[in-house]
Design a protein around this motif. Structure first.
Motif, mmCIF file in Angstrom:
data_model
loop_
_atom_site.group_PDB
_atom_site.id
_atom_site.type_symbol
_atom_site.label_atom_id
_atom_site.label_comp_id
_atom_site.label_asym_id
_atom_site.label_seq_id
_atom_site.Cartn_x
_atom_site.Cartn_y
_atom_site.Cartn_z
ATOM 1 N N ALA A 36 0.832 -1.207 0.000
ATOM 2 C CA ALA A 36 0.000 0.000 0.000
ATOM 3 C C ALA A 36 0.867 1.258 0.000
ATOM 4 O O ALA A 36 0.589 2.229 -0.734
ATOM 5 N N LEU A 37 1.926 1.259 0.801
ATOM 6 C CA LEU A 37 2.844 2.404 0.841
ATOM 7 C C LEU A 37 3.556 2.584 -0.495
ATOM 8 O O LEU A 37 3.667 3.704 -1.016
ATOM 9 N N LEU A 38 4.029 1.472 -1.060
ATOM 10 C CA LEU A 38 4.751 1.545 -2.331
ATOM 11 C C LEU A 38 3.837 1.960 -3.472
ATOM 12 O O LEU A 38 4.248 2.711 -4.365
ATOM 13 N N ALA A 39 2.594 1.492 -3.461
ATOM 14 C CA ALA A 39 1.645 1.838 -4.523
ATOM 15 C C ALA A 39 1.345 3.336 -4.521
ATOM 16 O O ALA A 39 1.344 3.992 -5.570
ATOM 17 N N LEU A 40 1.109 3.883 -3.327
ATOM 18 C CA LEU A 40 0.825 5.318 -3.240
ATOM 19 C C LEU A 40 2.054 6.126 -3.627
ATOM 20 O O LEU A 40 1.945 7.135 -4.345
ATOM 21 N N PHE A 41 3.230 5.696 -3.188
ATOM 22 C CA PHE A 41 4.448 6.412 -3.550
ATOM 23 C C PHE A 41 4.716 6.314 -5.056
ATOM 24 O O PHE A 41 5.163 7.291 -5.678
ATOM 25 N N PHE A 42 4.458 5.143 -5.645
ATOM 26 C CA PHE A 42 4.622 4.989 -7.090
ATOM 27 C C PHE A 42 3.749 5.991 -7.842
ATOM 28 O O PHE A 42 4.198 6.620 -8.806
ATOM 29 N N TRP A 43 2.509 6.158 -7.372
ATOM 30 C CA TRP A 43 1.626 7.099 -8.066
ATOM 31 C C TRP A 43 2.058 8.542 -7.838
ATOM 32 O O TRP A 43 1.828 9.402 -8.686
ATOM 33 N N VAL A 44 2.679 8.814 -6.706
ATOM 34 C CA VAL A 44 3.286 10.130 -6.482
ATOM 35 C C VAL A 44 4.356 10.381 -7.535
ATOM 36 O O VAL A 44 4.448 11.483 -8.103
ATOM 37 N N CYS A 45 5.161 9.365 -7.833
ATOM 38 C CA CYS A 45 6.198 9.485 -8.874
ATOM 39 C C CYS A 45 5.572 9.719 -10.233
ATOM 40 O O CYS A 45 6.048 10.552 -11.025
ATOM 41 N N VAL A 46 4.492 8.995 -10.532
ATOM 42 C CA VAL A 46 3.794 9.177 -11.814
ATOM 43 C C VAL A 46 3.239 10.593 -11.902
ATOM 44 O O VAL A 46 3.343 11.260 -12.943
ATOM 45 N N THR A 61 9.039 20.107 -3.274
ATOM 46 C CA THR A 61 8.605 20.118 -1.877
ATOM 47 C C THR A 61 7.671 18.955 -1.582
ATOM 48 O O THR A 61 7.850 18.214 -0.610
ATOM 49 N N ASN A 62 6.652 18.792 -2.430
ATOM 50 C CA ASN A 62 5.672 17.734 -2.198
ATOM 51 C C ASN A 62 6.284 16.344 -2.360
ATOM 52 O O ASN A 62 5.960 15.415 -1.619
ATOM 53 N N PHE A 63 7.181 16.204 -3.335
ATOM 54 C CA PHE A 63 7.813 14.894 -3.535
ATOM 55 C C PHE A 63 8.644 14.524 -2.303
ATOM 56 O O PHE A 63 8.628 13.379 -1.859
ATOM 57 N N ASN A 64 9.351 15.496 -1.774
ATOM 58 C CA ASN A 64 10.160 15.246 -0.580
ATOM 59 C C ASN A 64 9.299 14.812 0.595
ATOM 60 O O ASN A 64 9.664 13.894 1.348
ATOM 61 N N LYS A 65 8.142 15.440 0.750
ATOM 62 C CA LYS A 65 7.252 15.086 1.851
ATOM 63 C C LYS A 65 6.681 13.682 1.672
ATOM 64 O O LYS A 65 6.684 12.875 2.612
ATOM 65 N N TYR A 66 6.197 13.381 0.480
ATOM 66 C CA TYR A 66 5.580 12.073 0.252
ATOM 67 C C TYR A 66 6.613 10.956 0.115
ATOM 68 O O TYR A 66 6.233 9.778 0.113
ATOM 69 N N SER A 67 7.889 11.305 -0.006
ATOM 70 C CA SER A 67 8.920 10.265 -0.045
ATOM 71 C C SER A 67 8.968 9.489 1.271
ATOM 72 O O SER A 67 9.474 8.362 1.324
ATOM 73 N N LYS A 68 8.402 10.075 2.335
ATOM 74 C CA LYS A 68 8.368 9.371 3.620
ATOM 75 C C LYS A 68 7.501 8.125 3.539
ATOM 76 O O LYS A 68 7.648 7.210 4.358
ATOM 77 N N LEU A 69 6.597 8.067 2.561
ATOM 78 C CA LEU A 69 5.833 6.840 2.338
ATOM 79 C C LEU A 69 6.770 5.696 1.983
ATOM 80 O O LEU A 69 6.624 4.568 2.470
ATOM 81 N N PHE A 70 7.743 5.991 1.120
ATOM 82 C CA PHE A 70 8.741 4.988 0.722
ATOM 83 C C PHE A 70 9.622 4.605 1.904
ATOM 84 O O PHE A 70 9.953 3.435 2.107
ATOM 85 N N PHE A 71 9.991 5.593 2.712
ATOM 86 C CA PHE A 71 10.820 5.321 3.883
ATOM 87 C C PHE A 71 10.100 4.416 4.878
ATOM 88 O O PHE A 71 10.735 3.742 5.692
ATOM 89 N N GLY A 72 8.754 4.440 4.812
ATOM 90 C CA GLY A 72 7.987 3.582 5.704
ATOM 91 C C GLY A 72 8.340 2.112 5.549
ATOM 92 O O GLY A 72 8.290 1.348 6.526
ATOM 93 N N VAL A 73 8.726 1.698 4.344
ATOM 94 C CA VAL A 73 9.126 0.309 4.111
ATOM 95 C C VAL A 73 10.372 -0.022 4.932
ATOM 96 O O VAL A 73 10.483 -1.108 5.512
ATOM 97 N N PHE A 74 11.315 0.907 5.001
ATOM 98 C CA PHE A 74 12.527 0.698 5.792
ATOM 99 C C PHE A 74 12.196 0.641 7.288
ATOM 100 O O PHE A 74 12.803 -0.120 8.040
#
Length: 386
Positions: A36-46, A61-74
């Motif tokens: 779920a985290l990766l899917a939302l982050f992937f769509w942020v990239c799209v 700015t927004n990409f940096n903020k939503y990148s924390k979704l990806f960090f959630g996996v770590f």
């Protein structure tokens, strides 16, 4: 904020250098929250591809903020370890206890590290950040206190948490200006009670909470003032909008106006949205007046609408998928079910009135806590690779 960002970066770096992500990949890929985290982050990239903004502006700015979704996996990779989960679960109340003590000290003394320098009862005593973010975290701290009350068998610990939880609730109701805090606290406690008590008793618990809330409302002049102001601001914004007038700026009125105008943007481009970081550009086209352009050029103060404007219905569905994954985990949470459901209530309510995954202190809290609670539920009887 600087300390948090540094510690988060260190967490990600540790997960990479230790190889825990790769060694635990089989466990990670089985977890719906990871997807779920990766899917939302992937769509942020799209959404970054067709943005109307630039990297040096809102897009970056927004990409940096939503990148924390990806960090959630770590974070999940680290929290697969039982000891890490236990340390994290108790570290949060330790930090919030310090904030709580500082809040009460602020009544009589000028606490050097407090952002407010007010003394006396019934005024705002925010210690860190702002009253919205402090009350969101204090509300969850109160839920955690209720959890400790019912799970501790040692009498003195029960009484300790009864007192601390009471002080946390009082600090929100009487020592803060935040209307968001009042609502998320009530929503969190109600959901906690519903899922903590047997079905035949849960409705009595909800009634008791509502009655206690009415007592708190009737005895807190701060809450009454904020409530009456919210009602008057809401009435004014709808009256002015019906007459086709430029609305008068106010806290609640601004939110209603941003939501109405932002929904118009969703209707104009519903499927894919306008692209990551594009909300401010389109908003100022809808509301070019300086006062309104300035207040809404970052977020519409609603995470659901925010995703719908920038990432379309697809982004909104993926956000709802993330929330549904948390609900799914919470349902099977055993003794942690009430706590997870209370957390979800806080997350949902805040997402309706703020950009919960965009505002820095809020997304820090929500992403960290959702990963922690999820792993405590899913791996409560396991101790994965150290």
């Amino acid at each position: 904020m600087a300390a948090h960002n540094a510690s988060l970066a260190l967490t990600v770096l540790t997960a990479l250098l230790s190889g825990s992500v790769w060694r635990k990949r089989d466990s990670l890929w089985r977890e719906p929250l990871v997807w779920a985290l990766l899917a939302l982050f992937f769509w942020v990239c799209v959404g970054s591809i067709y943005s109307l903004s630039t990297w040096d502006d809102a897009l970056g700015t927004n990409f940096n903020k939503y990148s924390k979704l990806f960090f959630g996996v770590f974070l999940i990779a680290i929290l697969l370890n039982k000891r890490a989960r236990e340390y994290a679960f108790f570290a949060f109340p330790v930090g919030m206890f310090f904030v709580l003590i500082s809040t009460y000290l602020n009544i009589w003394f000028e606490v050097p590290w407090s952002v407010t320098k007010n003394q006396g009862w019934g005024v705002d005593h925010t210690v860190f950040g702002n009253y919205i973010t402090q009350n969101i975290m204090m509300s969850f701290f109160a839920l955690q206190g209720i959890f400790f009350i019912f799970t501790n068998e040692i009498r003195w610990r029960k009484w300790f948490w009864i007192i601390v939880t009471g002080l946390a609730i009082i600090s929100i109701m009487y020592l803060s200006s935040g209307r968001t805090g009042y609502v998320v606290l009530l929503a969190g406690i109600i959901l906690y009670i519903v899922f903590a008590l047997p079905k035949k008793w849960s409705w009595l618990g909800v009634i008791a909470i509502v009655l206690a809330s009415l007592v708190a409302f009737s005895t807190s002049s701060r809450v009454q003032e904020r409530y009456e102001l919210a009602i008057s601001e809401t009435q004014l914004i709808f009256e002015q909008n019906s007459r086709g007038e430029l609305p008068t700026f106010s806290s609640i009125g601004a939110r209603w106006y941003m939501w109405m105008k932002s929904l118009e943007l969703v209707q104009e481009r519903p499927i894919l949205g306008w692209g990551l970081g594009s909300h401010g550009i389109k908003w100022c086209e809808k509301a070019p007046e300086p006062v309104w352009c300035q207040v809404g050029d970052t977020t519409p103060h609603n995470q659901f609408i925010f995703f719908a404007v920038e990432l379309g219905i697809v982004g909104l569905i993926l956000f709802l998928l993330l929330i549904s994954t948390l609900c799914w985990a919470g349902w099977q949470g055993g003794k942690y079910r009430p706590l997870m459901m209370g957390f979800i209530a806080i997350f949902l309510v805040d997402s309706m009135v703020n950009a919960s995954l965009w505002n820095a202190r809020e997304y820090n809290f929500f992403i960290l806590m959702m990963c922690l609670l999820y792993t405590m539920i899913r791996f409560k009887d396991k101790n994965e690779i150290n």
